[in-house]
Every structure is written in structure tokens, then in C-alpha cells.
Design an enzyme around this catalytic site. Structure first.
Site, PDB file in Angstrom:
ATOM      1  N   TYR A 124       0.816  -1.218   0.000  1.00  0.00           N
ATOM      2  CA  TYR A 124       0.000   0.000   0.000  1.00  0.00           C
ATOM      3  C   TYR A 124       0.847   1.264   0.000  1.00  0.00           C
ATOM      4  O   TYR A 124       0.325   2.357   0.173  1.00  0.00           O
ATOM      5  CB  TYR A 124      -0.922   0.034   1.224  1.00  0.00           C
ATOM      6  CG  TYR A 124      -2.008  -1.019   1.246  1.00  0.00           C
ATOM      7  CD1 TYR A 124      -2.078  -2.017   0.286  1.00  0.00           C
ATOM      8  CD2 TYR A 124      -2.979  -1.013   2.244  1.00  0.00           C
ATOM      9  CE1 TYR A 124      -3.069  -2.987   0.319  1.00  0.00           C
ATOM     10  CE2 TYR A 124      -3.978  -1.973   2.274  1.00  0.00           C
ATOM     11  CZ  TYR A 124      -4.015  -2.962   1.316  1.00  0.00           C
ATOM     12  OH  TYR A 124      -5.003  -3.907   1.344  1.00  0.00           O
ATOM     13  N   LYS A 191       4.255 -13.815   5.710  1.00  0.00           N
ATOM     14  CA  LYS A 191       4.398 -14.872   4.701  1.00  0.00           C
ATOM     15  C   LYS A 191       5.895 -14.977   4.390  1.00  0.00           C
ATOM     16  O   LYS A 191       6.334 -14.863   3.235  1.00  0.00           O
ATOM     17  CB  LYS A 191       3.574 -14.494   3.460  1.00  0.00           C
ATOM     18  CG  LYS A 191       3.399 -15.596   2.460  1.00  0.00           C
ATOM     19  CD  LYS A 191       2.290 -16.572   2.801  1.00  0.00           C
ATOM     20  CE  LYS A 191       2.258 -17.701   1.797  1.00  0.00           C
ATOM     21  NZ  LYS A 191       1.317 -18.765   2.153  1.00  0.00           N
ATOM     22  N   ASP A 224      -1.837 -17.270   6.054  1.00  0.00           N
ATOM     23  CA  ASP A 224      -2.962 -18.129   5.650  1.00  0.00           C
ATOM     24  C   ASP A 224      -3.341 -19.075   6.779  1.00  0.00           C
ATOM     25  O   ASP A 224      -4.525 -19.289   7.077  1.00  0.00           O
ATOM     26  CB  ASP A 224      -2.665 -18.881   4.344  1.00  0.00           C
ATOM     27  CG  ASP A 224      -1.229 -19.342   4.218  1.00  0.00           C
ATOM     28  OD1 ASP A 224      -0.383 -18.861   4.990  1.00  0.00           O
ATOM     29  OD2 ASP A 224      -0.940 -20.183   3.352  1.00  0.00           O
ATOM     30  N   ASP A 248      -5.037  -5.276   6.833  1.00  0.00           N
ATOM     31  CA  ASP A 248      -6.280  -4.768   6.258  1.00  0.00           C
ATOM     32  C   ASP A 248      -7.302  -5.897   6.157  1.00  0.00           C
ATOM     33  O   ASP A 248      -8.462  -5.765   6.567  1.00  0.00           O
ATOM     34  CB  ASP A 248      -5.962  -4.209   4.856  1.00  0.00           C
ATOM     35  CG  ASP A 248      -7.102  -3.401   4.289  1.00  0.00           C
ATOM     36  OD1 ASP A 248      -8.069  -3.123   5.020  1.00  0.00           O
ATOM     37  OD2 ASP A 248      -7.033  -3.052   3.095  1.00  0.00           O
TER      38      ASP A 248
END
Ligand code: NAD
Length: 359
Positions: A124, A191, A224, A248
Site C-alpha cells: 500500500y 508470509k 494463511d 487490512d
């Protein structure tokens, strides 16, 4: 001494929930010296600027604001006020408590998590190159020629910067939140197995920061897996710190788990200011109808009180909101069993019920 706070009603349904929140905050007995300032589509239409300098000056002087939601027109018109505020006050930490209060419809009643989201970096950051542009072709040439990393034709590119500085201060903010609010654990979500040099850096920094706070439990989860786990065993999670994009997504997941946007508060904490606001938007279709749920902004007000170290008032106000929701009598349409429940009350009457509960 009264607390000096900038008060921004916003637009759409913002002014209604902001007024409800102001009344409840004042009923706690804490004294506020509000500076009422405009932002949003109404002031844009009148003055051609959605975020006037006087509003920014007011926040700059006080370092604190409570804000109703503001509309961002799609495609044209002014840019997002929230992006402008974030940049102006370097609001790097977005704090989103997701707590399931009794009486709210949820499949996850044990949920009591807090998402601490980094707000200035990651995908972002706004470093983007459009497919077919001169810039993207230059970048693709550099990647292929100099770095041996070719990309396909007709590729758009968004860059994901994650720095030691940005990671360190957000993870410190998460540990700070744990200590200030009597919580127990920080989970860093990432991740790092795939993005070794961005998420991997975030994880490395998180682990290092954790060693400075040995009294707080620390763990990490791949994002995840975390999503799977927070819906399977929400009670195991406490404070979750993440880079921007995952934060987010997980914030909205958390809001959905505790009853929806109408009950999800937020705080944006920065180096030169802190702004408290609901997660939801201006819900313009309900403007002027005294209909929407003020809970999200009320609970953002509770976060403001805690930020001001008005712990007793914060506890009283949170308990009163929780009790009104638990009783389920004087609540807005979204908290009733059906959306057209004839006994739903309006925004203002919800606030009256909370005030009554605090007496
Ligand atoms: P929204 O959150 O305003 O509303 C979506 C739907 O959620 C509403 O139609 C309503 O059914 C429900 N809802 C939202 N708040 C509620 C409440 N307090 N009580 C009961 N129901 C509620 O999202 P949107 O329609 O996508 O956005 C409207 C505008 O708000 C857009 O211009 C968007 O850019 C802006 N926005 C502003 C902020 C902010 O100021 N912080 C945040 C998100 C969106």
C-alpha cells in the site's frame, strides 16, 4: 483539566454517530474541550477542499482527534481524507480491537483479538507502475537485464517495501498495547516462507523486538494459517501484529467475526497525532435517518479514553455499551434478530440507553 480534542463529525451518517458519541463521552464525567472541525464531502462541495487547513492545524495543535466517517468519491473528485491524514500525521499503527460482546449475532463468541496493522509500507506504499507505461517498461528492462528477473509482457507492477524502521515501530506498538491494556501475547503474522526479504525482514525484526519484552508471550504465524486458526480457535489469539496488506484483510475478518462493521472500532496512532474512528464508512444511504449503529464510534471513544489514561471512565463506558447490547432491547436494526424489526431504536436512542446505563 479538560482534554483538548479535535472533533470531526464527518459526512453521510457520520454527524449522527459522532453526536451520539460526544454525548456519551461527556456523560462519563470526563471533561473535554472539543474543537469542532469539518472534513468530508460537504465541506468539499462548499469550499473545494475536503480537508481544510484549519482542520489539520487543529489536530496538529491538539495531537488528538475523534472522527466520523467521510465519503471518498469513486473515480473522480477529491482523494481519500484518511490517506491524507495518515500521511500528514504519520499514523503508522492502525489498532482494531475485535471483541464479541454478548448479544451480538456471531458464530465466534469467544473472539477477543486486537489487530495492530502497520499502515505506511508494504504493497500500500503507492509505488505502482501501470501496464504498458514507459516506467514499467524501464523497470521490466532493469529487472530482466540487470537482475536476471524477467517478467511477462503486459505486466503491471506494485512494489512491496518493508523496512526495519517500519517493522520495529509497529511491533513495539503491539508490545506497548499488550502492556498498557493488560493483554498477554503477541502473534506476528507474515508470509516469510515465500517473501523472504520483505515479510522475512518483518519476522526477523519482530523476533528481535520480542526479546526486549520477555514477560510477554510471543509467537508467529504464516498469514494463511492464521486466518484458518482465528476462525477455528479464536480464543487462542490475543494481539496480532501484521504488515499493512494482511492487517487490512484480517481486520475486516475480525470485524465480521464479532458482529460486523457496526461494532468495529479503530484507532490510528502516529508520531505526531492519534485519530480515533470507526472501521465502517459513511453509509450515505442512511444519512439523516437516525438509523445506524453508533457502537463502532462509541467503542472508538472508549479507545480515546484509554489513550488519555481515563481508565475508569473507559471501563464504565465499555460496560454500559456492552450491557445495552446484551439486553438487546434498545439497539439499532443491525443488532436485532431481523433487519426490519419494528422495535429497533435509532442512533440517538441507543446513545440515550448507554447514558442511562452509566448512571
Ligand atoms: P460503509 O461502511 O459506509 O457501509 C456499508 C454498509 O454497511 C452500509 O450500507 C450499512 O448497511 C452497513 N453499515 C455501515 N456502518 C454501519 C453502522 N454504523 N450501523 C449499521 N450498519 C452499518 O461502506 P461503503 O458503502 O463501502 O462506503 C461508503 C463511503 O464511506 C465510501 O465513500 C467510502 O470510501 C467511505 N469510507 C470511509 C471510511 C472512513 O472514513 N474511515 C472507511 C470506509 C469507507
Amino acid at each position: 483539566m479538560a482534554h483538548a480534542v479535535t472533533f470531526i463529525p464527518g459526512d453521510g451518517t457520520g454527524p449522527e454517530i459522532a453526536e451520539a458519541t460526544r454525548r456519551v463521552l461527556e456523560a462519563t464525567g470526563v471533561e473535554f474541550d472539543w474543537d469542532f472541525q469539518n472534513a468530508g464531502i460537504d465541506v468539499y462541495e462548499n469550499e473545494g477542499n475536503p480537508l481544510p487547513d484549519r482542520t489539520l492545524d487543529s489536530i496538529r495543535e491538539r495531537g488528538l482527534a475523534i472522527k466520523g466517517p467521510t465519503t471518498t468519491p469513486v473515480g473522480s473528485g477529491h482523494r481519500s481524507i484518511n490517506v491524507a491524514l495518515r500521511q500528514e500525521f504519520d499514523l503508522y499503527a492502525c489498532i482494531r480491537p475485535c471483541k464479541a460482546y454478548e448479544g451480538v449475532r456471531t458464530r465466534f463468541p469467544e473472539t477477543n483479538i486486537v489487530i495492530v496493522r502497520e499502515n505506511t509500507e508494504d504493497l500500500y506504499a503507492g509505488i505502482e507502475f501501470e501496464r504498458g507505461s514507459e516506467e514499467v517498461e524501464k523497470l521490466r528492462g532493469f529487472l530482466a537485464g540487470e537482475l536476471g528477473s524477467p517478467t511477462r509482457d503486459e505486466t503491471g507492477i506494485s512494489i512491496k517495501p518493508i523496512s526495519v524502521f517500519g517493522s520495529e515501530r509497529i511491533v513495539e506498538a503491539a508490545f506497548g498495547y499488550v502492556k498498557a491494556n493488560g493483554r498477554r501475547k503477541v502473534t506476528a503474522a507474515h508470509k516469510a516462507n515465500i517473501m523472504k526479504f520483505s515479510d522475512g525482514l518483518f519476522l526477523e525484526v519482530a523476533r528481535r523486538v520480542a526479546t526486549r519484552h520477555p514477560e510477554v508471550e510471543f509467537e508467529d504465524r504464516i498469514i494463511d494459517n492464521l486466518c484458518n486458526q482465528i476462525v477455528s480457535r479464536p480464543e487462542e489469539y490475543d494481539v496480532i501484529v501484521t504488515p499493512n496488506l494482511y492487517g487490512d484483510i484480517v481486520s475486516d475478518l475480525g470485524a465480521g467475526m464479532v458482529g460486523g462493521l457496526g461494532v468495529a472500532p479503530g484507532a490510528n496512532i502516529g508520531t505526531t497525532g492519534a485519530i480515533f474512528e470507526a472501521t465502517h464508512g459513511s453509509a450515505p444511504k442512511y444519512k439523516g435517518q437516525n438509523k445506524v449503529n453508533p457502537t463502532a464510534l462509541l467503542l472508538s471513544g472508549v479507545l480515546l479514553l484509554r489513550h488519555l489514561n481515563e481508565t475508569g471512565a473507559a471501563d464504565r463506558m465499555e460496560r454500559a455499551v456492552a450491557e445495552v447490547i446484551r439486553t438487546g432491547d434498545k439497539v439499532t436494526y443491525d443488532l436485532k434478530p431481523t433487519r426490519d424489526d419494528p422495535y429497533a431504536v435509532g442512533t440517538s436512542q441507543f446513545a440515550d440507553a448507554v447514558i442511562e446505563e452509566m448512571r
